[in-house]
Structures are given as structure tokens and as C-alpha cells.
Design a protein around this motif. Structure first.
Motif, PDB file in Angstrom:
ATOM      1  N   ALA A  62       0.832  -1.218   0.000  1.00 26.03           N
ATOM      2  CA  ALA A  62       0.000   0.000   0.000  1.00 26.03           C
ATOM      3  C   ALA A  62       0.862   1.262   0.000  1.00 26.03           C
ATOM      4  O   ALA A  62       2.030   1.225   0.380  1.00 26.03           O
ATOM      5  N   GLN A  63       0.266   2.341  -0.469  1.00 25.56           N
ATOM      6  CA  GLN A  63       0.937   3.645  -0.455  1.00 25.56           C
ATOM      7  C   GLN A  63       0.160   4.600   0.445  1.00 25.56           C
ATOM      8  O   GLN A  63      -1.068   4.516   0.507  1.00 25.56           O
ATOM      9  N   PRO A  64       0.839   5.535   1.087  1.00 33.80           N
ATOM     10  CA  PRO A  64       0.108   6.569   1.837  1.00 33.80           C
ATOM     11  C   PRO A  64      -0.828   7.312   0.883  1.00 33.80           C
ATOM     12  O   PRO A  64      -0.520   7.427  -0.307  1.00 33.80           O
ATOM     13  N   ASN A  65      -1.957   7.789   1.384  1.00 29.07           N
ATOM     14  CA  ASN A  65      -2.914   8.492   0.523  1.00 29.07           C
ATOM     15  C   ASN A  65      -2.916   9.992   0.857  1.00 29.07           C
ATOM     16  O   ASN A  65      -2.177  10.464   1.730  1.00 29.07           O
ATOM     17  N   GLU A  66      -3.804  10.691   0.153  1.00 28.42           N
ATOM     18  CA  GLU A  66      -3.882  12.154   0.295  1.00 28.42           C
ATOM     19  C   GLU A  66      -4.116  12.582   1.762  1.00 28.42           C
ATOM     20  O   GLU A  66      -3.566  13.586   2.214  1.00 28.42           O
ATOM     21  N   GLY A  67      -4.907  11.790   2.478  1.00 27.81           N
ATOM     22  CA  GLY A  67      -5.177  12.112   3.889  1.00 27.81           C
ATOM     23  C   GLY A  67      -3.893  12.102   4.717  1.00 27.81           C
ATOM     24  O   GLY A  67      -3.623  13.034   5.490  1.00 27.81           O
ATOM     25  N   HIS A  68      -3.085  11.041   4.554  1.00 28.72           N
ATOM     26  CA  HIS A  68      -1.792  10.984   5.265  1.00 28.72           C
ATOM     27  C   HIS A  68      -0.934  12.182   4.872  1.00 28.72           C
ATOM     28  O   HIS A  68      -0.270  12.789   5.714  1.00 28.72           O
ATOM     29  N   ARG A  69      -0.943  12.493   3.559  1.00 35.22           N
ATOM     30  CA  ARG A  69      -0.059  13.581   3.072  1.00 35.22           C
ATOM     31  C   ARG A  69      -0.499  14.934   3.632  1.00 35.22           C
ATOM     32  O   ARG A  69       0.347  15.750   4.013  1.00 35.22           O
TER      33      ARG A  69
END
Ligand code: OAD
Length: 233
Positions: A62-69
């Protein structure tokens, strides 16, 4: 202005990592008493490790998403900013967050039951199940908090203190059902913080919120940041 954020599994949902409760939640398919308790591990460490190995592989892909960013960007632009998470996936750190307090441990950590050594083990899949300690060959357990176990004292004390001190407390993607983490928004509110929630569904925290955004983390956090700017302006 101190801004404190509490996140739960919902923030990683848009990265394709299943949450625990709700229709597609892990605890709908799996029995937590068979997989996430010290008793379950004592009974069948292989079964428990197979489940964690599966989750580790899912998280590794998985990759971090916009929320994490967005939360990592908030940390960069707000001086007194802290992130408390119930998540064990490490995606906040991968998105660039640095001041992260992990209440339920980290799925990439392992702890030896024999020599007590704790270290990061990033192999996914694991070479051997159950895995053995690289120092003494003892049985390793996942470095996460299971049902019936205490939370790490330092992390919990810090989380309580930050919640008391917060001017703005932002709750993202948690069902607020698991204590003591679920207590934190209420501590913050009682101590005078503005309470903002981002969650597609209502939670026990919703009635106490100053702003409640019925949105996914990525969309809701953009709006939450606008709200925070209003308070900090
Ligand atoms: P839950 O699975 O209980 O709750 C996930 C929350 O995320 C729900 O309120 C959903 O409505 C919300 N949600 C779903 N999709 C979302 C999205 N795209 N954006 C924002 N929110 C979304 O997860 P937690 O509250 O984190 O503990 O669960 C707390 C603890 O229970 C976990 O840390 C774990 C579990 O048992 C341990 O393993 C010790």
C-alpha cells in the motif's frame, strides 16, 4: 496554538487497508479473540503470525494516501502540531509525518519473548513462521497491542497530556469505540479544545464536535484544514 490529531483505521482505508469495524471490517470476517489476544498467541503462534504476515504484505504494497499527506503538510506548517495514531501500519511516517505517537504499536516491530529485545523487521512475507529472534533465537511476537494488554505507558501519558493541552483536536477515521484512545477527544473537549471530526459516519464523538465533516479522510481533511486556519488566523 496547539493542534493535536487522533487517527484510526479510516485514514488508511483509501490506501486499500481494511478497517476493523463496519461492513468490510476485519472483525467482521475474523474473530479478534483468536488472532489479537495474548491467549490466542500462546495457543497458536503460527496462526496468529500467518494473519499478521498477511496484513504486513498488504501494508507493504500500500501507499500513503492524500489524507496521510495532508497531515504531514499540516505538521510542516503548524509549529505546535502532534499526531496520535491507533494505526500500526506506519503509513503516517511514510507520508512524512515525524511527530507521531503510536498508541497500539507498529506492525513492523517484533519483540522477543525470551530476551525481550525489540526491533524492526520489514520482511514481508516473513522467511519463517513463527519468526525467531535474530539475537537469541527465541520466539518473536508482533510489536502491537492486543486486546487485554496495556498501551505503552510513555505513548499513553504523552497522548493524555497533549489532549489536555490541545487548542484544536482533530479526530480522523476512528469509530471511537476502543479505550483508552476513544477517551482522548473527550479529554480535549473538556479541557477547552475545539473538536473537529472527519468521518463518513457518525461516531460517539460526533455530538460533541464543533465541526463534524461527514467525508472520507482525503476530502474531509482539506476542509478541516480550512477550519483550522479560521481558528489560527
Ligand atoms: P474502526 O474500524 O473501528 O473504525 C474505522 C472508522 O473509519 C469508522 O468510523 C469508519 O466510518 C471510518 N472510515 C471508513 N472509511 C473512511 C475514510 N475513507 N476516511 C475516513 N474515515 C473512514 O477503526 P479504529 O477506530 O481505528 O486496535 O479501531 C480502533 C482499534 O480497534 C484499532 O487500533 C485496533 C482495533 O481493534 C488494536 O488492534 C489494539
Amino acid at each position: 496554538m496547539k493542534v493535536v490529531v487522533l487517527t484510526g483505521a479510516g485514514i488508511s482505508a483509501e490506501s486499500g487497508i481494511p478497517t476493523f469495524r463496519g461492513k468490510d471490517g476485519l472483525w467482521n470476517k475474523y474473530d479478534p479473540t483468536q488472532l489479537a489476544t495474548p491467549e490466542a498467541f500462546n495457543k497458536d503462534p503460527k496462526l496468529v503470525w500467518e494473519w499478521y504476515d498477511w496484513r504486513r504484505q498488504l501494508i507493504a504494497k500500500a501507499q500513503p494516501n492524500e489524507g496521510h499527506r495532508i497531515l504531514a503538510q499540516m505538521e510542516n506548517s503548524i509549529k505546535d502540531f502532534w499526531l496520535i495514531t491507533q494505526n500500526v501500519d506506519g503509513l503516517h511516517q511514510r507520508a512524512g509525518s515525524k511527530k507521531v505517537i503510536e498508541l497500539h504499536g507498529n506492525i513492523w516491530k517484533v519483540r522477543c519473548l525470551k530476551c525481550r529485545e525489540e526491533y524492526f523487521e520489514y520482511k514481508a512475507p516473513l522467511e519463517e513462521i513463527p519468526p525467531k529472534c535474530k539475537y537469541c533465537g527465541g520466539l518473536l511476537r508482533p510489536g502491537v497491542v492486543w486486546f487485554g494488554e496495556s498501551l505503552p505507558t510513555d505513548a499513553l501519558e504523552k497522548a493524555f497530556k497533549l489532549s489536555e493541552e490541545a487548542d484544536i483536536f482533530l479526530v480522523v477515521g476512528t469509530s471511537a469505540q476502543v479505550y483508552p484512545a476513544a477517551e482522548l477527544p473527550f479529554i480535549a473537549k473538556r479541557s477547552g479544545a475545539k473538536l473537529i471530526e472527519v468521518n463518513p459516519e457518525e461516531t460517539p464523538v460526533t455530538p460533541y464536535c464543533d465541526v463534524s465533516l461527514r467525508e472520507s479522510a482525503s476530502t474531509g481533511l482539506k476542509k478541516a484544514w480550512e477550519e483550522i486556519r479560521k481558528y489560527t488566523a
